[in-house]
Design a protein around this motif. Structure first.
Motif, PDB file in Angstrom:
ATOM      1  N   ALA A  10       0.845  -1.231   0.143  1.00 56.94           N
ATOM      2  CA  ALA A  10       0.148  -0.036  -0.007  1.00 56.94           C
ATOM      3  C   ALA A  10       0.894   1.273   0.078  1.00 56.94           C
ATOM      4  CB  ALA A  10      -1.023  -0.210   1.037  1.00 56.94           C
ATOM      5  N   ILE A  11       2.028   1.346   0.710  1.00 55.75           N
ATOM      6  CA  ILE A  11       2.757   2.409   0.906  1.00 55.75           C
ATOM      7  C   ILE A  11       3.366   2.618  -0.577  1.00 55.75           C
ATOM      8  CG2 ILE A  11       5.098   3.091   1.697  1.00 55.75           C
ATOM      9  CD1 ILE A  11       2.868   3.377   3.863  1.00 55.75           C
ATOM     10  N   ALA A  12       3.851   1.394  -1.098  1.00 54.98           N
ATOM     11  CA  ALA A  12       4.383   1.392  -2.685  1.00 54.98           C
ATOM     12  C   ALA A  12       3.436   2.114  -3.527  1.00 54.98           C
ATOM     13  CB  ALA A  12       5.047   0.234  -3.105  1.00 54.98           C
ATOM     14  N   ARG A  13       2.266   1.677  -3.511  1.00 53.43           N
ATOM     15  CA  ARG A  13       1.064   2.531  -4.380  1.00 53.43           C
ATOM     16  C   ARG A  13       1.127   3.877  -4.163  1.00 53.43           C
ATOM     17  NH1 ARG A  13      -2.179  -0.920  -7.327  1.00 53.43           N
ATOM     18  NH2 ARG A  13      -1.834  -3.224  -6.948  1.00 53.43           N
ATOM     19  N   GLN A  14       1.275   4.209  -2.828  1.00 52.99           N
ATOM     20  CA  GLN A  14       1.086   5.703  -2.632  1.00 52.99           C
ATOM     21  C   GLN A  14       2.235   6.448  -3.311  1.00 52.99           C
ATOM     22  OE1 GLN A  14       0.158   6.121   1.705  1.00 52.99           O
ATOM     23  NE2 GLN A  14      -1.035   4.649   1.651  1.00 52.99           N
ATOM     24  N   VAL A  15       3.453   5.752  -3.140  1.00 54.24           N
ATOM     25  CA  VAL A  15       4.626   6.434  -3.822  1.00 54.24           C
ATOM     26  C   VAL A  15       4.385   6.784  -5.254  1.00 54.24           C
ATOM     27  CG1 VAL A  15       6.991   6.005  -4.503  1.00 54.24           C
ATOM     28  CG2 VAL A  15       6.377   5.596  -1.950  1.00 54.24           C
ATOM     29  N   ARG A  63       1.090   7.840 -16.052  1.00 56.08           N
ATOM     30  CA  ARG A  63       0.591   6.571 -15.346  1.00 56.08           C
ATOM     31  C   ARG A  63       1.506   5.492 -15.198  1.00 56.08           C
ATOM     32  NH1 ARG A  63      -2.213   5.595 -20.123  1.00 56.08           N
ATOM     33  NH2 ARG A  63      -2.024   3.245 -20.731  1.00 56.08           N
ATOM     34  N   PHE A  64       1.243   4.896 -14.274  1.00 61.41           N
ATOM     35  CA  PHE A  64       2.163   3.517 -14.067  1.00 61.41           C
ATOM     36  C   PHE A  64       1.087   2.456 -14.300  1.00 61.41           C
ATOM     37  CE2 PHE A  64       4.627   6.525 -11.619  1.00 61.41           C
ATOM     38  CZ  PHE A  64       5.780   5.960 -11.735  1.00 61.41           C
ATOM     39  N   ASP A  65       1.381   1.493 -15.107  1.00 64.35           N
ATOM     40  CA  ASP A  65       0.383   0.297 -15.318  1.00 64.35           C
ATOM     41  C   ASP A  65       1.413  -0.807 -14.678  1.00 64.35           C
ATOM     42  OD1 ASP A  65      -1.608   1.409 -16.550  1.00 64.35           O
ATOM     43  OD2 ASP A  65      -0.447   1.002 -18.652  1.00 64.35           O
ATOM     44  N   PHE A  66       0.853  -1.129 -13.418  1.00 61.81           N
ATOM     45  CA  PHE A  66       1.576  -2.580 -12.642  1.00 61.81           C
ATOM     46  C   PHE A  66       1.283  -3.949 -13.581  1.00 61.81           C
ATOM     47  CE2 PHE A  66       0.573   0.547  -9.285  1.00 61.81           C
ATOM     48  CZ  PHE A  66       1.747   1.150  -9.021  1.00 61.81           C
ATOM     49  N   VAL A  67       2.454  -4.487 -13.639  1.00 61.32           N
ATOM     50  CA  VAL A  67       2.770  -5.513 -14.209  1.00 61.32           C
ATOM     51  C   VAL A  67       2.696  -6.805 -13.149  1.00 61.32           C
ATOM     52  CG1 VAL A  67       4.040  -7.093 -16.070  1.00 61.32           C
ATOM     53  CG2 VAL A  67       3.530  -4.875 -16.364  1.00 61.32           C
ATOM     54  N   HIS A  68       3.451  -6.477 -12.177  1.00 60.46           N
ATOM     55  CA  HIS A  68       3.717  -7.234 -10.985  1.00 60.46           C
ATOM     56  C   HIS A  68       3.860  -6.249  -9.972  1.00 60.46           C
ATOM     57  CE1 HIS A  68       4.487 -10.751 -13.485  1.00 60.46           C
ATOM     58  NE2 HIS A  68       5.469  -9.991 -14.100  1.00 60.46           N
ATOM     59  N   LEU A  69       3.318  -6.534  -8.547  1.00 59.56           N
ATOM     60  CA  LEU A  69       3.381  -5.936  -7.464  1.00 59.56           C
ATOM     61  C   LEU A  69       3.373  -6.772  -6.353  1.00 59.56           C
ATOM     62  CD1 LEU A  69       2.313  -2.232  -6.880  1.00 59.56           C
ATOM     63  CD2 LEU A  69       2.204  -4.280  -4.819  1.00 59.56           C
ATOM     64  N   VAL A  70       4.410  -7.343  -5.793  1.00 63.96           N
ATOM     65  CA  VAL A  70       4.668  -8.395  -4.869  1.00 63.96           C
ATOM     66  C   VAL A  70       5.242  -7.949  -3.839  1.00 63.96           C
ATOM     67  CG1 VAL A  70       5.351 -10.843  -4.698  1.00 63.96           C
ATOM     68  CG2 VAL A  70       4.404  -9.919  -6.929  1.00 63.96           C
ATOM     69  N   GLU A  71       4.697  -8.325  -2.639  1.00 61.47           N
ATOM     70  CA  GLU A  71       5.163  -7.900  -1.214  1.00 61.47           C
ATOM     71  C   GLU A  71       5.901  -9.200  -0.557  1.00 61.47           C
ATOM     72  OE1 GLU A  71       3.090  -6.793   3.021  1.00 61.47           O
ATOM     73  OE2 GLU A  71       2.441  -5.581   1.204  1.00 61.47           O
ATOM     74  N   ASP A  72       7.131  -8.862  -0.043  1.00 66.92           N
ATOM     75  CA  ASP A  72       7.652 -10.262   0.456  1.00 66.92           C
ATOM     76  C   ASP A  72       8.151  -9.392   2.026  1.00 66.92           C
ATOM     77  OD1 ASP A  72       8.880 -12.352   1.364  1.00 66.92           O
ATOM     78  OD2 ASP A  72      10.827 -11.865   0.239  1.00 66.92           O
TER      79      ASP A  72
END
Length: 124
Positions: A10-15, A63-72
Motif C-alpha cells: 500500500a505504501i508502494a502504491r502511494q509512492v 500513469r503507471f500500469d503495474f505488471v507485478h506488485l509482490v510484497e515479501d
C-alpha cells in the motif's frame, strides 16, 4: 509486521500515486529521512539528492500500469509500464524496502521501451 502502518504494498502504491499526481507533499511524507536510491545511473543517492535529481521527472509521468506488485515482508517487488504525458512508454522493475510506513530504499532496474525497439524474435 507492525499493525500500526499500512502494508508495504500500500505504501508502494502511494509512492507511485504521488508521481502521477505530482504531489511533492505526499511523497515527502512517504520517504524516510535515511532513504537511499540506486539505479544503473545512480549509486545510493541520499534523500536530498534523490529529490533534486529524480523528483523533477514527475512532470513527465502520466500513469503507471503495474505488471507485478509482490510484497515479501518489508520489500515490494514492482514491475511497471510507465506511460509519459508525451506518449512514450517503458518498463522497469524496482525493489522497494519499507520500514515503519516509510520508503527507506529503492533499487531500480531499467527495462525496455514500449513498443520494444527490437523486432519480435530479434535483437538490436
Amino acid at each position: 509486521m507492525n499493525d500500526t502502518y499500512p502494508e508495504p504494498a500500500a505504501i508502494a502504491r502511494q509512492v507511485y500515486e504521488a508521481y502521477v499526481n505530482k504531489d511533492r507533499e505526499a511523497i515527502e511524507q512517504l520517504i524516510a529521512d535515511d532513504f537511499h536510491f540506486t539505479s544503473p545511473r545512480d549509486n545510493r543517492l541520499d534523500r536530498a539528492t534523490y529529490f533534486a535529481r529524480c523528483w523533477p521527472n514527475a512532470h513527465t509521468v502520466d500513469r503507471f500500469d503495474f505488471v507485478h506488485l509482490v510484497e515479501d515482508e518489508t520489500r515490494v517487488f514492482v514491475t511497471y509500464d510507465l506511460r509519459t504525458r508525451e506518449g512514450s512508454a517503458f518498463r522497469n522493475t524496482e525493489i522497494l524496502t519499507i520500514r515503519d510506513g516509510k520508503l527507506i530504499e529503492a533499487e531500480v532496474f531499467f527495462g525496455w521501451m514500449i513498443p520494444h525497439e527490437a523486432p519480435d524474435g530479434k535483437s538490436l
